[in-house]
Design an enzyme around this catalytic site. Structure first.
Site, PDB file in Angstrom:
ATOM      1  CB  SER A 123       3.201   1.576   6.290  1.00  0.00           C
ATOM      2  OG  SER A 123       2.038   1.589   7.073  1.00  0.00           O
ATOM      3  CG  ASP A 145       0.308  -4.182   2.982  1.00  0.00           C
ATOM      4  OD1 ASP A 145       0.305  -3.552   1.907  1.00  0.00           O
ATOM      5  OD2 ASP A 145       0.370  -3.618   4.092  1.00  0.00           O
ATOM      6  CG  HIS A 152      -0.351   0.235   2.523  1.00  0.00           C
ATOM      7  ND1 HIS A 152       0.004  -0.787   3.372  1.00  0.00           N
ATOM      8  CD2 HIS A 152      -0.016   1.379   3.164  1.00  0.00           C
ATOM      9  CE1 HIS A 152       0.517  -0.288   4.478  1.00  0.00           C
ATOM     10  NE2 HIS A 152       0.520   1.032   4.381  1.00  0.00           N
TER      11      HIS A 152
END
Length: 403
Positions: free
Chosen positions: A247, A163, A133
């Site tokens: 992230s 992911d 993402h």
């Protein structure tokens, strides 16, 4: 001589006449006062001057009141681990194409930032692992190294289910490479450290500490934004602060080894202190597939699915003709032509209830078994209900784009 008469009123006494003071008297009184005051000042000033501090004394007093500073080199397991690993943690900038409404011209702009970890150098290239993402929708990607240098990077491959994504760039200026640890040996309560760029590159290389709060946590994930859970990601839970921008960053142990890829954070107002990371043992096979093939090779059945719980009770009974005791499973919505499912004889409206003898309650159960337990080329035994009757099928799994 007058006689005294008691009945006669007394005569008032005449006032005494005051002597007049001359101007000379006032002058001498004032002069005496001035002389007395002058004498008092003469005697007092030397005493006051003597008691006033000199400039040297003021400087001396200020010097004695200064706070002493002691330089101490504090080294702990945490500082040692951060020093070892932080150079391999980088910033990732996602640059996307935008179209101007009025001029219909295209330009590029920064769409977001995240973190990444350099895990390999080979053949003049450096490889970075980050989250899917973080790079999703990017026209170009830019990596910011620990010294502030910005380097163009190319997307090697990305996987929405895990992911994870792998980037490639030139290795010039890359001095640090992370060392992989073993996430399976982590203990609950073990100290871990998150390194990344929360809230953007202004907070580059931020460090937070915590412990392993839990292992093998299953977190529901909505992959396409339709408010329907598509997958359950297996993650590590930690109370180390992980915020937007973290992230793709590193979760390391006290040895400075990578044990997880920070992926997301539960941000409900009623929940605090829960950070999540992809275990490195789960990530390594994905990284290898992405690096070699640009995608993850997973087995496929060749069908589209619908949870039985989303089918109205009327159609469960009248259309699917299911027994009353069958309340969970997965309905085959469509069979892809020439797929393993079609070759095995699977049909639309078949209701899958078991795979390899294990109960299947929903699409998440089906995907977990297919993606985590099976390999391309293996046989898959499936038990379905077809118009109320049990049918057993065997599929030869292949790699296709459909599930």
């Amino acid at each position: 001589m007058d006689e005294y008469n008691p009945y006669e009123p007394e005569k008032p006494e005449e006032p005494k006449k005051e002597k007049k003071r001359g101007l000379a008297g006032y002058f001498f009184s004032a002069l005496a006062g001035v002389m007395v005051g002058a004498l008092l000042v003469w005697f007092l000033i030397p005493s006051v001057v003597t008691n006033l501090p000199s400039n040297n004394e003021i400087k001396s007093n200020n010097t004695t009141q200064e706070t002493k500073q002691l330089s101490v080199d504090v080294t702990t397991d945490v500082t040692g681990a951060v020093e070892k690993a932080s150079g391999a943690v980088v910033g990732i900038t996602n640059i996307q194409s935008v179209t101007d409404f009025w001029s219909n011209s295209q330009s590029t702009q920064e769409a977001g930032t995240g973190s990444g970890v350099i895990y390999k150098k080979a053949g003049g290239k450096a490889y970075v692992i980050t989250n899917h993402h973080v790079v999703e929708g990017a026209k170009s990607l830019e990596v910011t190294l620990v010294d502030g240098t910005k380097v163009d990077a190319k997307l090697v491959g990305s996987d929405i289910w895990s992911d994870l994504a792998v980037l490639e760039m030139e290795d010039a200026g890359v001095d640090a490479v992370i060392e992989f640890g073993n996430s399976d040996t982590l203990k609950q309560g073990e100290t871990v450290i998150a390194i990344g760029n929360p809230l953007g590159l202004d907070f580059y290389g931020s460090v937070t500490t915590g412990v392993v709060s839990g292992k093998d946590r299953a977190i529901p994930v909505d992959l396409n934004g339709d408010q329907v859970v598509d997958w359950q990601a297996e993650v590590l839970q930690t109370d180390a602060a992980i915020n937007p921008g973290n992230s793709g960053g590193a979760l390391i142990n006290l040895a400075g080894q990578l044990v997880g890829i920070n992926s997301m954070k539960i941000s409900e107002s009623t929940i605090e202190g829960i950070g999540l990371a992809i275990p490195v043992n789960t990530a390594i096979p994905i990284i290898e597939d992405l690096e070699q093939n640009g995608k993850v090779n997973r087995p496929s059945m060749g069908i589209t699915l619908l949870d039985l719980t989303n089918v109205p009770a009327f159609h469960q009974k009248e259309t699917l003709k299911l027994p009353a005791e069958v309340t969970t499973g997965v309905v085959v919505d469509e069979v892809v032509p020439n797929s393993p499912a079609e070759k095995a004889g699977m049909e639309t409206y078949d209701v899958i209830v078991e795979m390899d003898g294990k109960k299947v309650e929903d699409t998440i159960d089906l995907r977990k078994h297919l993606y985590n337990e099976k390999e391309i080329g293996e046989d898959l035994k499936v038990k379905v209900y077809r118009q109320g009757k049990v049918v057993e099928l065997t599929l030869k799994l292949v790699e296709t784009d459909a599930l």
